[in-house]
Scaffold this motif. Structure first.
Motif, PDB file in Angstrom:
ATOM      1  N   PRO A 288     -13.602  -2.156  27.928  1.00 48.89           N
ATOM      2  CA  PRO A 288     -13.065  -3.110  28.904  1.00 48.89           C
ATOM      3  C   PRO A 288     -11.540  -3.179  28.891  1.00 48.89           C
ATOM      4  N   PHE A 289     -10.905  -2.441  27.967  1.00 48.94           N
ATOM      5  CA  PHE A 289      -9.457  -2.476  27.848  1.00 48.94           C
ATOM      6  C   PHE A 289      -8.900  -1.051  27.882  1.00 48.94           C
ATOM      7  N   PRO A 290      -7.687  -0.868  28.392  1.00 48.88           N
ATOM      8  CA  PRO A 290      -7.064   0.463  28.364  1.00 48.88           C
ATOM      9  C   PRO A 290      -6.842   0.920  26.924  1.00 48.88           C
ATOM     10  N   PRO A 291      -6.905   2.229  26.672  1.00 46.36           N
ATOM     11  CA  PRO A 291      -6.707   2.742  25.308  1.00 46.36           C
ATOM     12  C   PRO A 291      -5.415   2.273  24.666  1.00 46.36           C
TER      13      PRO A 291
ATOM     14  N   HIS B   4      -6.608   8.033  16.166  1.00 49.12           N
ATOM     15  CA  HIS B   4      -7.564   9.100  16.437  1.00 49.12           C
ATOM     16  C   HIS B   4      -8.868   8.534  17.006  1.00 49.12           C
ATOM     17  N   GLY B   5      -9.320   7.414  16.449  1.00 46.45           N
ATOM     18  CA  GLY B   5     -10.545   6.803  16.945  1.00 46.45           C
ATOM     19  C   GLY B   5     -10.433   6.348  18.386  1.00 46.45           C
ATOM     20  N   VAL B   6      -9.318   5.738  18.739  1.00 46.86           N
ATOM     21  CA  VAL B   6      -9.114   5.292  20.119  1.00 46.86           C
ATOM     22  C   VAL B   6      -9.073   6.494  21.065  1.00 46.86           C
ATOM     23  N   VAL B   7      -8.370   7.539  20.640  1.00 47.58           N
ATOM     24  CA  VAL B   7      -8.300   8.746  21.474  1.00 47.58           C
ATOM     25  C   VAL B   7      -9.696   9.329  21.688  1.00 47.58           C
ATOM     26  N   GLU B   8     -10.438   9.515  20.599  1.00 46.84           N
ATOM     27  CA  GLU B   8     -11.745  10.170  20.687  1.00 46.84           C
ATOM     28  C   GLU B   8     -12.751   9.356  21.485  1.00 46.84           C
ATOM     29  N   LEU B   9     -12.755   8.055  21.302  1.00 48.06           N
ATOM     30  CA  LEU B   9     -13.773   7.231  21.939  1.00 48.06           C
ATOM     31  C   LEU B   9     -13.435   6.847  23.370  1.00 48.06           C
ATOM     32  N   PHE B  10     -12.151   6.623  23.641  1.00 46.58           N
ATOM     33  CA  PHE B  10     -11.814   5.999  24.917  1.00 46.58           C
ATOM     34  C   PHE B  10     -10.754   6.701  25.753  1.00 46.58           C
ATOM     35  N   ALA B  11     -10.057   7.686  25.203  1.00 48.49           N
ATOM     36  CA  ALA B  11      -8.945   8.288  25.944  1.00 48.49           C
ATOM     37  C   ALA B  11      -9.191   9.727  26.353  1.00 48.49           C
ATOM     38  N   ARG B  12     -10.365  10.283  25.998  1.00 49.20           N
ATOM     39  CA  ARG B  12     -10.590  11.693  26.295  1.00 49.20           C
ATOM     40  C   ARG B  12     -11.866  11.937  27.077  1.00 49.20           C
ATOM     41  N   ASN B  13     -12.250  10.993  27.908  1.00 50.19           N
ATOM     42  CA  ASN B  13     -13.396  11.162  28.807  1.00 50.19           C
ATOM     43  C   ASN B  13     -14.668  11.562  28.060  1.00 50.19           C
ATOM     44  N   THR B  14     -14.942  10.901  26.950  1.00 52.30           N
ATOM     45  CA  THR B  14     -16.136  11.224  26.173  1.00 52.30           C
ATOM     46  C   THR B  14     -17.362  10.461  26.670  1.00 52.30           C
TER      47      THR B  14
ATOM     48  N   PRO C  18       0.842  -1.208   0.000  1.00 50.09           N
ATOM     49  CA  PRO C  18       0.000   0.000   0.000  1.00 50.09           C
ATOM     50  C   PRO C  18       0.869   1.247   0.000  1.00 50.09           C
ATOM     51  N   PRO C  19       0.401   2.320  -0.606  1.00 46.61           N
ATOM     52  CA  PRO C  19       1.167   3.568  -0.536  1.00 46.61           C
ATOM     53  C   PRO C  19       1.401   3.952   0.917  1.00 46.61           C
ATOM     54  N   ALA C  20       2.578   4.477   1.200  1.00 40.05           N
ATOM     55  CA  ALA C  20       2.895   4.846   2.586  1.00 40.05           C
ATOM     56  C   ALA C  20       1.900   5.864   3.125  1.00 40.05           C
ATOM     57  N   SER C  21       1.424   6.754   2.266  1.00 39.48           N
ATOM     58  CA  SER C  21       0.461   7.754   2.725  1.00 39.48           C
ATOM     59  C   SER C  21      -0.855   7.109   3.143  1.00 39.48           C
ATOM     60  N   MET C  22      -1.274   6.047   2.426  1.00 42.35           N
ATOM     61  CA  MET C  22      -2.501   5.333   2.795  1.00 42.35           C
ATOM     62  C   MET C  22      -2.292   4.525   4.071  1.00 42.35           C
ATOM     63  N   PHE C  23      -1.182   3.814   4.118  1.00 42.87           N
ATOM     64  CA  PHE C  23      -0.803   2.996   5.263  1.00 42.87           C
ATOM     65  C   PHE C  23      -0.796   3.864   6.533  1.00 42.87           C
ATOM     66  N   SER C  24      -0.115   4.986   6.466  1.00 41.68           N
ATOM     67  CA  SER C  24      -0.015   5.850   7.640  1.00 41.68           C
ATOM     68  C   SER C  24      -1.353   6.489   7.983  1.00 41.68           C
ATOM     69  N   ALA C  25      -2.164   6.799   6.953  1.00 45.66           N
ATOM     70  CA  ALA C  25      -3.485   7.377   7.212  1.00 45.66           C
ATOM     71  C   ALA C  25      -4.380   6.393   7.949  1.00 45.66           C
ATOM     72  N   HIS C  26      -4.284   5.115   7.627  1.00 43.76           N
ATOM     73  CA  HIS C  26      -5.058   4.105   8.342  1.00 43.76           C
ATOM     74  C   HIS C  26      -4.683   4.081   9.824  1.00 43.76           C
ATOM     75  N   ILE C  27      -3.386   4.109  10.097  1.00 47.08           N
ATOM     76  CA  ILE C  27      -2.940   4.066  11.490  1.00 47.08           C
ATOM     77  C   ILE C  27      -3.299   5.358  12.214  1.00 47.08           C
ATOM     78  N   TRP C  28      -3.199   6.482  11.504  1.00 46.06           N
ATOM     79  CA  TRP C  28      -3.604   7.767  12.098  1.00 46.06           C
ATOM     80  C   TRP C  28      -5.081   7.692  12.479  1.00 46.06           C
ATOM     81  N   ALA C  29      -5.901   7.128  11.598  1.00 46.49           N
ATOM     82  CA  ALA C  29      -7.337   7.022  11.865  1.00 46.49           C
ATOM     83  C   ALA C  29      -7.609   6.100  13.053  1.00 46.49           C
ATOM     84  N   LEU C  30      -6.897   4.983  13.130  1.00 45.11           N
ATOM     85  CA  LEU C  30      -7.035   4.087  14.272  1.00 45.11           C
ATOM     86  C   LEU C  30      -6.687   4.812  15.570  1.00 45.11           C
TER      87      LEU C  30
END
Length: 203
Positions: free
Chosen positions: A178-181, A163-173, A149-161
């Protein structure tokens, strides 16, 4: 609220610091320039010597945040000895940044301010993305080119992962997990990398 003191000539930074406090407490649209001025200990008119409006003030907070973020990502990437460890470290750095600099994080990712608002903001945000793209390129170099995969796509997937963990589970939303972020992100990255054949399957 007691007024902040500031050194003569450093009003601009005092206003950014005040905005970061207000962003963290009230969100990027929950305060006025007058409140930022009051928090910094100056008159509202003084703000306009440095910023045209609230969005300009938030954009500067975001620029400073991206600068810190890029430094953290570069440090995380450079301190590891293998491509896999360096890649995983950049993901952890994302969570660490969100926890340590919540005002900056909100200004960067939740304010609606475009990274292209100013040339300086665009430049420093690109520096942060480039670190993760380099880590992705290093890690995927052994994949055959036609399956890589293009590095830009590869890195964008991980960035999205991340960001999702931060938004849903790491920022008191309010979302509970059941698991730590950190464990959620590590396992998600592991699933992704196994899918690409970059790490061995479990068992």
């Amino acid at each position: 609220m007691p007024k902040r003191g500031y050194h003569h000539g450093n009003l601009r930074q005092a206003l950014v610091d005040a905005a970061l406090d207000l962003i963290e407490k009230k969100g990027p649209t929950g305060f006025t320039l007058s409140e930022a001025a009051k928090t910094a200990g100056v008159t509202p008119a003084a703000v306009y010597r440095h910023f045209e409006g609230r969005e300009d003030l938030i954009a500067e907070a975001a620029r400073q945040g991206y600068d810190i973020f890029a430094d953290l990502m570069e440090y995380a990437y450079s301190k590891e000895s293998t491509a896999l460890a360096a890649f995983e470290a950049t993901g952890r750095a994302y969570l660490a940044f969100a926890r340590r600099y919540p005002g900056h994080y909100i200004a960067m990712f939740e304010s609606g301010i475009s990274v292209n608002r100013t040339p300086d903001l665009a430049k420093v945000s690109a520096r942060a993305r480039a670190v993760l793209e380099k880590a992705a390129a290093d890690l995927s170099q052994h994949i055959p080119p036609d399956k890589r995969p293009p590095a830009s796509m590869f890195s964008a997937h991980i960035w999205a992962l991340s960001h999702g963990v931060v938004e849903l589970f790491a920022r008191n939303t309010g979302s509970q997990s059941p698991f730590p972020p950190d464990e959620l992100l590590e396992s998600a990255i592991g699933v992704y990398l196994r899918g690409l054949g970059l790490i061995a399957p479990d068992g």
